[in-house]
Structure formats: structure tokens, C-alpha cells
Scaffold this motif. Structure first.
Motif, short mmCIF file in Angstrom:
data_model
loop_
_atom_site.label_atom_id
_atom_site.label_comp_id
_atom_site.label_asym_id
_atom_site.label_seq_id
_atom_site.Cartn_x
_atom_site.Cartn_y
_atom_site.Cartn_z
N UNK A 149 5.80 44.79 15.59
CA UNK A 149 6.64 45.75 14.88
C UNK A 149 6.79 45.32 13.41
N UNK A 150 6.88 44.00 13.18
CA UNK A 150 7.03 43.46 11.82
C UNK A 150 5.95 42.43 11.57
N UNK A 151 5.44 42.45 10.37
CA UNK A 151 4.38 41.50 10.00
C UNK A 151 4.92 40.29 9.23
N UNK A 152 6.09 40.43 8.62
CA UNK A 152 6.64 39.36 7.78
C UNK A 152 8.03 38.96 8.27
N UNK A 153 8.34 37.67 8.10
CA UNK A 153 9.64 37.11 8.44
C UNK A 153 10.18 36.40 7.20
N UNK A 154 11.47 36.59 6.94
CA UNK A 154 12.12 35.91 5.82
C UNK A 154 12.83 34.67 6.33
N UNK A 155 12.58 33.55 5.67
CA UNK A 155 13.22 32.29 6.02
C UNK A 155 14.12 31.86 4.87
N UNK A 182 4.64 25.30 7.29
CA UNK A 182 5.61 25.90 8.20
C UNK A 182 5.07 27.24 8.69
N UNK A 183 5.06 27.44 9.99
CA UNK A 183 4.55 28.69 10.55
C UNK A 183 5.64 29.36 11.38
N UNK A 184 5.58 30.68 11.42
CA UNK A 184 6.48 31.45 12.26
C UNK A 184 5.63 32.36 13.14
N UNK A 185 6.12 32.60 14.35
CA UNK A 185 5.36 33.45 15.24
C UNK A 185 6.09 33.70 16.54
N UNK A 186 5.41 34.41 17.41
CA UNK A 186 5.95 34.71 18.74
C UNK A 186 4.97 34.19 19.78
N UNK A 187 5.52 33.65 20.86
CA UNK A 187 4.71 33.11 21.95
C UNK A 187 4.49 34.20 22.99
N UNK A 188 3.24 34.62 23.14
CA UNK A 188 2.92 35.70 24.07
C UNK A 188 2.22 35.17 25.33
N UNK A 189 2.24 33.87 25.51
CA UNK A 189 1.59 33.27 26.67
C UNK A 189 2.14 33.80 27.98
N UNK A 190 1.26 34.26 28.84
CA UNK A 190 1.65 34.72 30.16
C UNK A 190 2.18 36.14 30.23
N UNK A 191 2.20 36.87 29.12
CA UNK A 191 2.71 38.24 29.15
C UNK A 191 1.63 39.21 29.60
N UNK A 192 2.04 40.20 30.38
CA UNK A 192 1.10 41.24 30.78
C UNK A 192 1.33 42.47 29.91
N UNK A 193 0.64 43.53 30.19
CA UNK A 193 0.72 44.75 29.38
C UNK A 193 2.15 45.29 29.36
N UNK A 194 2.59 45.73 28.17
CA UNK A 194 3.93 46.29 28.04
C UNK A 194 4.52 45.99 26.67
N UNK A 195 5.80 46.36 26.51
CA UNK A 195 6.51 46.09 25.26
C UNK A 195 7.57 45.03 25.51
N UNK A 196 7.67 44.09 24.57
CA UNK A 196 8.60 42.97 24.71
C UNK A 196 9.32 42.75 23.38
N UNK A 197 10.52 42.22 23.47
CA UNK A 197 11.25 41.75 22.30
C UNK A 197 11.30 40.24 22.43
N UNK A 198 10.60 39.55 21.52
CA UNK A 198 10.45 38.10 21.61
C UNK A 198 11.15 37.39 20.45
N UNK A 250 6.99 43.30 20.31
CA UNK A 250 5.55 43.11 20.45
C UNK A 250 5.05 44.04 21.54
N UNK A 251 3.98 44.75 21.24
CA UNK A 251 3.35 45.62 22.24
C UNK A 251 2.06 44.93 22.68
N UNK A 252 1.97 44.66 23.99
CA UNK A 252 0.79 44.01 24.56
C UNK A 252 -0.06 45.09 25.20
N UNK A 253 -1.32 45.16 24.77
CA UNK A 253 -2.24 46.20 25.27
C UNK A 253 -3.45 45.51 25.85
N UNK A 254 -3.79 45.89 27.08
CA UNK A 254 -4.98 45.33 27.71
C UNK A 254 -6.20 46.04 27.15
#
Length: 128
Positions: free
Chosen positions: A55-61, A78-94, A118-122
Motif C-alpha cells: 500500500x505504501x512504498x516509503x516509511x518515515x523514520x 538501516x532498512x525497513x520492511x515487512x516480513x511476509x514469510x509463510x503468508x499465503x494469498x490474501x491481504x494482510x496488515x503487517x 500488503x496484498x499477496x498474490x499467487x
């Protein structure tokens, strides 16, 4: 006489030495200055066969940095991100994770936003 001077009330002398060193350390190295950074959101632990839409590409620190020790190179790592490990198809708020931040030199004041959709698409199977 010199022995008595050094060893008498040694606990108080040791405490005074510790307090003096602590005060010196705080005055010389404890000053932190506020800075703001904008970082691109990364995808941690992506799976093959899936695509991820953020949904967003940039994060303010907003950080507090020990000016004497922080370098531009250190802040770039310094890196920022979301961990999508183990997620299946669908929408998530991480929750956004911050990595490679040297804790003693840099402290986090604010992360904006703290969560990203984050939208996960197979990916479709492509046959031979």
C-alpha cells in the motif's frame, strides 16, 4: 600513611570515581540529535511463486543519533520492511520492522506508518 589514604573508605572513593566517569561519559557522548529519514519498504522472506503489492512504498523514520559516532554510511544501512514469510494469498496488515540499526548510537523516536497493508498474490502457473 599512603596505604590508609588509599584504602580508607574505599567504597566511597570507588563510588565517586564511577559517578565522575558516568558524568564525563554522558557529557561527551550522550548528546543525541534528532534526524528524519525516508526509506523504501523492503519485502523480507519472500516466497517463490508469489508477488507482493504494498500500500505504501516509503516509511518515515524519526531518529535520535549520537552525532559523534553516526556516519552517513551507517544510516544508509538501516532498512525497513515487512516480513511476509509463510503468508499465503490474501491481504494482510503487517508491522514494519527496522533492521541494521545500531542500538547504542541510534534510537527510534517514531516510525510512520507503523503498519503497512500488503496484498499477496499467487503467480499463475506457466505450463510447458
Amino acid at each position: 600513611m599512603l596505604k590508609d589514604l588509599l584504602l580508607k573508605d574505599w567504597q566511597y572513593k570507588l563510588l565517586a570515581l564511577f559517578m565522575g566517569f558516568s558524568l564525563w561519559f554522558i557529557l561527551n557522548f550522550g548528546g543525541k540529535v534528532p534526524i528524519s529519514l525516508e526509506k523504501s519498504v523492503e519485502i523480507f522472506n519472500p516466497r517463490d511463486g508469489y508477488t507482493y503489492r504494498l500500500e505504501r512504498r516509503k516509511i518515515k523514520l524519526k531518529l535520535k543519533v549520537m552525532e559523534r559516532f553516526a556516519s552517513e554510511e551507517m544510516l544508509e544501512k538501516i532498512t525497513v520492511g515487512v516480513d511476509v514469510g509463510g503468508l499465503s494469498e490474501g491481504e494482510y496488515v503487517l508491522k514494519v520492522e527496522v533492521r541494521n540499526m545500531p542500538k547504542f548510537i541510534v534510537s527510534m523516536e517514531k516510525l510512520e506508518p507503523e503498519y503497512v497493508k500488503v496484498k499477496v498474490i499467487k503467480a499463475p502457473n506457466r505450463g510447458p
